[in-house]
Design a protein around this motif. Sequence first.
Motif, short mmCIF file in Angstrom:
data_model
loop_
_atom_site.label_atom_id
_atom_site.label_comp_id
_atom_site.label_asym_id
_atom_site.label_seq_id
_atom_site.Cartn_x
_atom_site.Cartn_y
_atom_site.Cartn_z
N LYS A 22 -3.99 10.95 1.49
CA LYS A 22 -4.36 9.53 1.66
C LYS A 22 -5.83 9.30 1.32
O LYS A 22 -6.18 8.31 0.69
CB LYS A 22 -4.07 9.08 3.10
N ARG A 23 -6.72 10.24 1.74
CA ARG A 23 -8.14 10.12 1.38
C ARG A 23 -8.32 10.18 -0.13
O ARG A 23 -9.06 9.40 -0.71
CB ARG A 23 -8.95 11.21 2.07
N LEU A 53 0.92 4.24 -2.77
CA LEU A 53 0.75 5.64 -2.38
C LEU A 53 1.92 6.47 -2.90
O LEU A 53 1.72 7.58 -3.42
CB LEU A 53 0.64 5.76 -0.85
N LYS A 59 -8.23 4.89 -5.78
CA LYS A 59 -8.23 3.42 -5.87
C LYS A 59 -9.64 2.89 -6.10
O LYS A 59 -9.85 1.96 -6.88
CB LYS A 59 -7.66 2.81 -4.58
N LYS A 60 -10.63 3.48 -5.39
CA LYS A 60 -12.01 3.01 -5.54
C LYS A 60 -12.53 3.21 -6.95
O LYS A 60 -13.33 2.44 -7.45
CB LYS A 60 -12.92 3.72 -4.54
N LYS A 84 0.84 -1.20 0.00
CA LYS A 84 0.00 0.00 0.00
C LYS A 84 0.88 1.26 0.00
O LYS A 84 0.58 2.23 -0.69
CB LYS A 84 -0.91 -0.02 1.23
N GLU A 93 -7.27 6.95 -1.63
CA GLU A 93 -8.28 5.89 -1.43
C GLU A 93 -9.43 6.04 -2.43
O GLU A 93 -9.91 5.05 -2.98
CB GLU A 93 -8.82 5.92 0.01
N GLU A 94 -9.85 7.29 -2.68
CA GLU A 94 -10.90 7.53 -3.68
C GLU A 94 -10.41 7.16 -5.07
O GLU A 94 -11.15 6.58 -5.87
CB GLU A 94 -11.34 9.00 -3.64
#
Length: 192
Positions: free
Chosen positions: A179-180, A156, A186-187, A152, A183-184
């Motif tokens: 980081k947020r 990043l 990646k989604k 991970k 994550e978005e």
Amino acid sequence: MQDVLQGVQGRGCKTYRKLKMRGEKTECGFQYFLDFDFYEQEEKKEIDDLLFFAAPENDNQRLMNLQYEYYHGMPEKIDKIFLLLLEIARKIISKEAKEKKLIFCIDHKEELAVDSASLVIEQILKNRLKIRTSFIAYLYLQVKKTMYSKTKAQKLEDYCIKNNINFFLLSEDEKRKVKRNFEEYKKEGRHE
């Protein structure tokens, strides 16, 4: 004596060692009248579903024997398992790099080999992993994992490089925001 021999025949050297047999005194010591070879072993024997090869012919069979010995009261064999896994992992990495035309420095190859062998040893020590068929196949999967899987943190880092973000110069709040966003990202399925 004949009764003892008949009771032991076909049970192997462990039974032989347990018995206290008397023989006849000769000039060279005691002579035992044994009509079979106690040290004769089968090609392979299975105890606790672990294989043991009397005359291992390849690295996989040597690893199976070391595993057998490790689980049957010889914890020092884990070192030999690691060294043999390390040697095999180096070969797998070199072959994979040659086939895929990958370029690795020697230190990176060694790091990958150590990581791969360590993953197998970790499973043996923590989870009492018992390999029943092929150590080499399991090690191959671990080599693939270390060569091609990204952590991970690596993902990043790639995200930050791609977006020209110097993550280490950011404040803690800015790091959380990055980081947020990651994550978005990646989604949405836009990562590698």
